[in-house]
Design an enzyme around this catalytic site. Structure first.
Site, PDB file in Angstrom:
ATOM      1  N   LYS A   1       0.832  -1.214   0.000  1.00 17.51           N
ATOM      2  CA  LYS A   1       0.000   0.000   0.000  1.00 17.51           C
ATOM      3  C   LYS A   1       0.861   1.255   0.000  1.00 17.51           C
ATOM      4  CE  LYS A   1      -1.553   1.511   4.105  1.00 17.51           C
ATOM      5  NZ  LYS A   1      -1.301   2.901   4.525  1.00 17.51           N
ATOM      6  N   ASN A   2       1.855   1.280   0.895  1.00 19.91           N
ATOM      7  CA  ASN A   2       2.620   2.521   1.064  1.00 19.91           C
ATOM      8  C   ASN A   2       3.618   2.793  -0.053  1.00 19.91           C
ATOM      9  OD1 ASN A   2       1.146   3.026   3.298  1.00 19.91           O
ATOM     10  ND2 ASN A   2       2.745   2.528   4.787  1.00 19.91           N
TER      11      ASN A   2
ATOM     12  N   ARG B   1      -4.555  10.678   4.383  1.00 19.03           N
ATOM     13  CA  ARG B   1      -3.508  11.680   4.535  1.00 19.03           C
ATOM     14  C   ARG B   1      -2.500  11.690   3.384  1.00 19.03           C
ATOM     15  NH1 ARG B   1      -0.011  14.291   8.055  1.00 19.03           N
ATOM     16  NH2 ARG B   1       2.051  13.663   7.426  1.00 19.03           N
TER      17      ARG B   1
ATOM     18  N   CYS C   1      -4.900  12.810  12.839  1.00 22.75           N
ATOM     19  CA  CYS C   1      -5.466  11.497  12.568  1.00 22.75           C
ATOM     20  C   CYS C   1      -5.297  10.672  13.828  1.00 22.75           C
ATOM     21  CB  CYS C   1      -4.787  10.843  11.382  1.00 22.75           C
ATOM     22  SG  CYS C   1      -3.110  10.374  11.726  1.00 22.75           S
TER      23      CYS C   1
ATOM     24  N   ARG D   1       0.590  14.527  13.101  1.00 26.60           N
ATOM     25  CA  ARG D   1       1.147  14.331  11.756  1.00 26.60           C
ATOM     26  C   ARG D   1       1.092  15.571  10.864  1.00 26.60           C
ATOM     27  NH1 ARG D   1      -0.973   8.696   9.466  1.00 26.60           N
ATOM     28  NH2 ARG D   1       1.007   8.590   8.403  1.00 26.60           N
ATOM     29  N   PRO D   2       1.817  16.610  11.221  1.00 24.46           N
ATOM     30  CA  PRO D   2       1.839  17.814  10.382  1.00 24.46           C
ATOM     31  C   PRO D   2       2.590  17.588   9.074  1.00 24.46           C
ATOM     32  CG  PRO D   2       3.397  18.011  12.202  1.00 24.46           C
ATOM     33  CD  PRO D   2       2.691  16.699  12.390  1.00 24.46           C
ATOM     34  N   VAL D   3       2.526  18.589   8.155  1.00 25.09           N
ATOM     35  CA  VAL D   3       3.272  18.483   6.893  1.00 25.09           C
ATOM     36  C   VAL D   3       4.278  19.624   6.769  1.00 25.09           C
ATOM     37  CG1 VAL D   3       1.588  17.142   5.581  1.00 25.09           C
ATOM     38  CG2 VAL D   3       1.393  19.634   5.660  1.00 25.09           C
TER      39      VAL D   3
ATOM     40  N   LEU E   1       7.415  19.792   7.295  1.00 26.39           N
ATOM     41  CA  LEU E   1       8.694  19.457   6.650  1.00 26.39           C
ATOM     42  C   LEU E   1       8.546  19.443   5.121  1.00 26.39           C
ATOM     43  CD1 LEU E   1       9.863  16.593   9.073  1.00 26.39           C
ATOM     44  CD2 LEU E   1      10.575  18.996   9.097  1.00 26.39           C
TER      45      LEU E   1
ATOM     46  N   ASP F   1       5.061   0.462  11.940  1.00 25.67           N
ATOM     47  CA  ASP F   1       3.886  -0.240  11.407  1.00 25.67           C
ATOM     48  C   ASP F   1       3.811  -1.704  11.837  1.00 25.67           C
ATOM     49  OD1 ASP F   1       3.153   2.095  10.191  1.00 25.67           O
ATOM     50  OD2 ASP F   1       3.832   1.529   8.187  1.00 25.67           O
TER      51      ASP F   1
ATOM     52  N   ILE G   1       8.097   7.090  16.682  1.00 28.57           N
ATOM     53  CA  ILE G   1       7.711   7.763  15.437  1.00 28.57           C
ATOM     54  C   ILE G   1       6.421   8.557  15.613  1.00 28.57           C
ATOM     55  CG2 ILE G   1       7.229   7.466  12.954  1.00 28.57           C
ATOM     56  CD1 ILE G   1      10.073   6.600  13.700  1.00 28.57           C
TER      57      ILE G   1
ATOM     58  N   ARG H   1      -8.357  -0.619   4.607  1.00 29.27           N
ATOM     59  CA  ARG H   1      -7.480   0.394   3.998  1.00 29.27           C
ATOM     60  C   ARG H   1      -6.127  -0.200   3.636  1.00 29.27           C
ATOM     61  NH1 ARG H   1      -6.768   5.603   7.404  1.00 29.27           N
ATOM     62  NH2 ARG H   1      -5.613   6.033   5.514  1.00 29.27           N
TER      63      ARG H   1
HETATM   64  N1  EPU Z   1       6.241  14.643  10.633  1.00 27.79           N
HETATM   65  C1  EPU Z   1       6.267  15.981  10.954  1.00 27.79           C
HETATM   66  N2  EPU Z   1       6.243  16.887   9.930  1.00 27.79           N
HETATM   67  C2  EPU Z   1       6.187  16.512   8.631  1.00 27.79           C
HETATM   68  C3  EPU Z   1       6.171  15.147   8.300  1.00 27.79           C
HETATM   69  C4  EPU Z   1       6.194  14.224   9.335  1.00 27.79           C
HETATM   70  O1  EPU Z   1       6.297  16.344  12.116  1.00 27.79           O
HETATM   71  O2  EPU Z   1       6.164  17.396   7.753  1.00 27.79           O
HETATM   72  C5  EPU Z   1       6.242  13.648  11.721  1.00 27.79           C
HETATM   73  C6  EPU Z   1       4.920  12.885  11.759  1.00 27.79           C
HETATM   74  O3  EPU Z   1       3.955  13.579  12.493  1.00 27.79           O
HETATM   75  C7  EPU Z   1       5.315  11.579  12.412  1.00 27.79           C
HETATM   76  C8  EPU Z   1       6.739  11.372  11.908  1.00 27.79           C
HETATM   77  O4  EPU Z   1       7.196  12.649  11.473  1.00 27.79           O
HETATM   78  O5  EPU Z   1       5.321  11.707  13.792  1.00 27.79           O
HETATM   79  C9  EPU Z   1       6.838  10.360  10.766  1.00 27.79           C
HETATM   80  O6  EPU Z   1       6.157  10.836   9.629  1.00 27.79           O
HETATM   81  P1  EPU Z   1       6.533  10.381   8.157  1.00 27.79           P
HETATM   82  O7  EPU Z   1       6.384  11.565   7.280  1.00 27.79           O
HETATM   83  O8  EPU Z   1       7.822   9.660   8.145  1.00 27.79           O
HETATM   84  O9  EPU Z   1       5.378   9.336   7.843  1.00 27.79           O
HETATM   85  P2  EPU Z   1       4.200   9.440   6.804  1.00 27.79           P
HETATM   86  O10 EPU Z   1       4.750   9.685   5.446  1.00 27.79           O
HETATM   87  O11 EPU Z   1       3.125  10.300   7.306  1.00 27.79           O
HETATM   88  C10 EPU Z   1       4.384   6.881   6.225  1.00 27.79           C
HETATM   89  C11 EPU Z   1       3.432   5.731   6.116  1.00 27.79           C
HETATM   90  C12 EPU Z   1       2.983   5.322   7.516  1.00 27.79           C
HETATM   91  C13 EPU Z   1       4.214   4.907   8.310  1.00 27.79           C
HETATM   92  C14 EPU Z   1       5.221   6.080   8.355  1.00 27.79           C
HETATM   93  C15 EPU Z   1       6.515   5.742   9.055  1.00 27.79           C
HETATM   94  C16 EPU Z   1       2.355   6.081   3.980  1.00 27.79           C
HETATM   95  C17 EPU Z   1       1.138   6.441   3.227  1.00 27.79           C
HETATM   96  N3  EPU Z   1       2.279   6.127   5.313  1.00 27.79           N
HETATM   97  O12 EPU Z   1       3.667   7.946   6.851  1.00 27.79           O
HETATM   98  O13 EPU Z   1       2.133   4.185   7.347  1.00 27.79           O
HETATM   99  O14 EPU Z   1       3.842   4.573   9.619  1.00 27.79           O
HETATM  100  O15 EPU Z   1       5.529   6.490   6.992  1.00 27.79           O
HETATM  101  O16 EPU Z   1       7.117   4.660   8.470  1.00 27.79           O
HETATM  102  O17 EPU Z   1       3.374   5.740   3.411  1.00 27.79           O
HETATM  103  C18 EPU Z   1       0.407   2.697   7.929  1.00 27.79           C
HETATM  104  O18 EPU Z   1       0.601   2.127   6.834  1.00 27.79           O
HETATM  105  O19 EPU Z   1      -0.319   2.202   8.824  1.00 27.79           O
HETATM  106  C19 EPU Z   1       1.046   3.983   8.176  1.00 27.79           C
HETATM  107  C20 EPU Z   1       0.630   4.813   9.123  1.00 27.79           C
END
Ligand code: EPU
Length: 416
Positions: free
Chosen positions: A22-23, A91, A115, A120-122, A124, A303, A325, A395
């Site tokens: 999925k990811n 997201r 969520c 989980r902000p964006v 970065l 995960d 994480i 999902r």
């Molecule tokens: N974070 C920030 N700011 C940002 C981006 C991330 O503070 O701009 C924080 C997040 O809040 C979190 C941490 O950094 O605490 C990790 O976030 P990351 O961006 O690495 O993860 P993601 O891209 O949101 C993906 C997977 C997740 C998986 C994580 C970590 C997808 C669609 N989702 O999320 O998958 O847990 O990487 O490996 O690829 C799942 O499949 O159940 C799932 C949640």
């Protein structure tokens, strides 16, 4: 809403095949906005999040079809707005920001918001695009991004964000000049996205390490690509085999990407062996508790945290899990306790003391991996468990109950 009814106590035996990741599929699908020619993707899992992404691609101006596990996508007329209705349910929709900025110089994407597993902000992602020349306004829950022509830049992530690395990778592929991403995420799904972009003509090196270099090209072309198998699904089957004291032969298992999980499972007393096209997993004597800290890849994946916790519930002695994480990813704990587990939470650390057995109970799933942990707990528990709200499971796991039934689980889906 559907629920699963599981009669526990049946050891799982036989072959079980892993679906596409999925990811990896989600960012690759959103990257289909970029190439000028048609893209044919194979091994795309039939999941709710994939259907949501295809809806988003339609809105953004791609023509798509989804038959079996094949997706075909052709860009028609790119639009630049990702509406809240779709982003709020998934997201990962925010991953269209980079491709849209790079292609069209503008994007209007709903802010994903909080969520179940944390804020989980964006931030970065946005800071990286600012470095590449974009400006952002936030208004009425939407991010409005603009730029003349996205330019390559040196980006250093404060944290190796998976989504942030993917977003920048896509944008940098057709930005002007070179982009260097430092402290990049090294997750296999990031590597799969990079390989897809390379197949489309992108110039990327260093993916899979923490420094990725991208030399922007003027355009990308279509390609045929097969999505990698899902390492978290495979890991979940390993846990299920050990928990039920059965033996599973896992096909299409991305074994190399599961090092940290396999290491911990072996430390707990699980026998795991790669044999040609399959990975065979069974318990070897008594299980013992271990200490786990979740980390970015190649560390132990967040995960798989919930599933390993379930296994520890039935191990000898105590173990700990520290979640580094996500700040709120322990919602399975209370539900496991309702099934008889002995778990104490202190901040971001869970202390698990093994018990002799888990017993069936009505439990509620709160996010994808929490749901998976409850399902595997139910497979090993005495009596009947009703796992409610399994839309989370839909999902991320393709036909989970069918796959588990085929290897001996007593599991059925009912309407709630
Ligand atoms: N974070 C920030 N700011 C940002 C981006 C991330 O503070 O701009 C924080 C997040 O809040 C979190 C941490 O950094 O605490 C990790 O976030 P990351 O961006 O690495 O993860 P993601 O891209 O949101 C993906 C997977 C997740 C998986 C994580 C970590 C997808 C669609 N989702 O999320 O998958 O847990 O990487 O490996 O690829 C799942 O499949 O159940 C799932 C949640």
């Amino acid at each position: 809403m559907d629920k699963l009814i599981i009669e526990g106590g049946n050891p799982l035996h036989g072959e079980i095949r892993v679906s596409g990741a999925k990811n990896a599929a989600l960012p690759i699908l959103l990257a289909c906005i970029l190439p000028e020619g048609p893209v044919n993707l194979s091994r795309v899992p039939r999941l709710r999040d994939i259907h949501t992404t295809l809806k988003l691609l339609d809105i953004l101006g791609c023509e798509t079809s989804f038959e079996g596990n094949e997706v075909k996508s052709t860009v028609c007329n790119i639009q630049t707005e990702a509406p809240y209705d779709l982003v709020k349910t998934m997201r990962a929709s925010v991953l269209c920001l980079g491709p849209l900025l790079a292609l069209k110089g503008e994007a209007k994407v709903a802010l994903p918001g909080g969520c179940a597993i944390g804020a989980r902000p964006v931030d970065l992602h946005l800071t990286a695009f600012e470095k590449m020349g974009a400006t952002f306004e936030l208004d009425s829950g939407y991010i409005y991004g603009h730029c003349k022509k996205l330019k390559g830049a040196n980006i250093h992530f404060d944290f190796p964000t998976v989504g942030g690395t993917e977003n920048v990778l896509m944008a940098a592929s057709i930005a002007e000049g070179e982009t260097i991403i430092e402290n990049a995420a090294r997750e296999p799904e990031v590597v799969d996205l990079a390989e897809f972009l390379i197949a489309c003509g992108a110039r990327i090196t260093g993916h899979g390490t923490s420094i990725i270099r991208v030399e922007g090209v003027s355009s990308l072309k279509g390609c045929d690509y097969t999505v990698m198998p899902d390492r978290i699904e495979a890991g979940t089957y390993m846990v299920a085999a050990a928990l039920t004291d059965g033996e599973l032969e896992i096909l299409d298992c991305p074994f190399q990407e599961l090092d940290a999980v396999v290491y911990k499972l072996r430390e707990m007393g699980v026998w795991i062996n790669e044999d040609n096209d399959r990975v065979i997993v069974r318990r070897q004597g008594e299980l013992t508790g271990v200490d786990i800290t979740t980390q970015p890849f190649p560390g132990f994946p967040t995960d798989m945290q919930a599933q390993l916790m379930t296994l520890m519930c039935l191990a000898n002695g105590a173990g700990t899990i520290e979640e580094k994480i996500f700040e709120n990813r322990f919602m399975h704990v209370q539900e496991l306790v309702r099934m008889g587990a002995n778990i104490k939470l202190k901040g971001r650390t869970a202390m698990i003391r093994g018990v002799d057995k888990l017993t069936g109970a009505p439990v509620m799933a709160s996010d994808l991996r929490a749901s998976a942990s409850l399902v595997v707990a139910a497979l090993a528990a005495e009596g009947e468990t009703e796992v409610q709200r399994i839309y989370h499971l839909d999902r991320g796991y393709e036909q989970l109950e069918k796959k588990f039934s085929a290897v001996g689980a007593k599991i059925r889906r009912e309407k709630e």
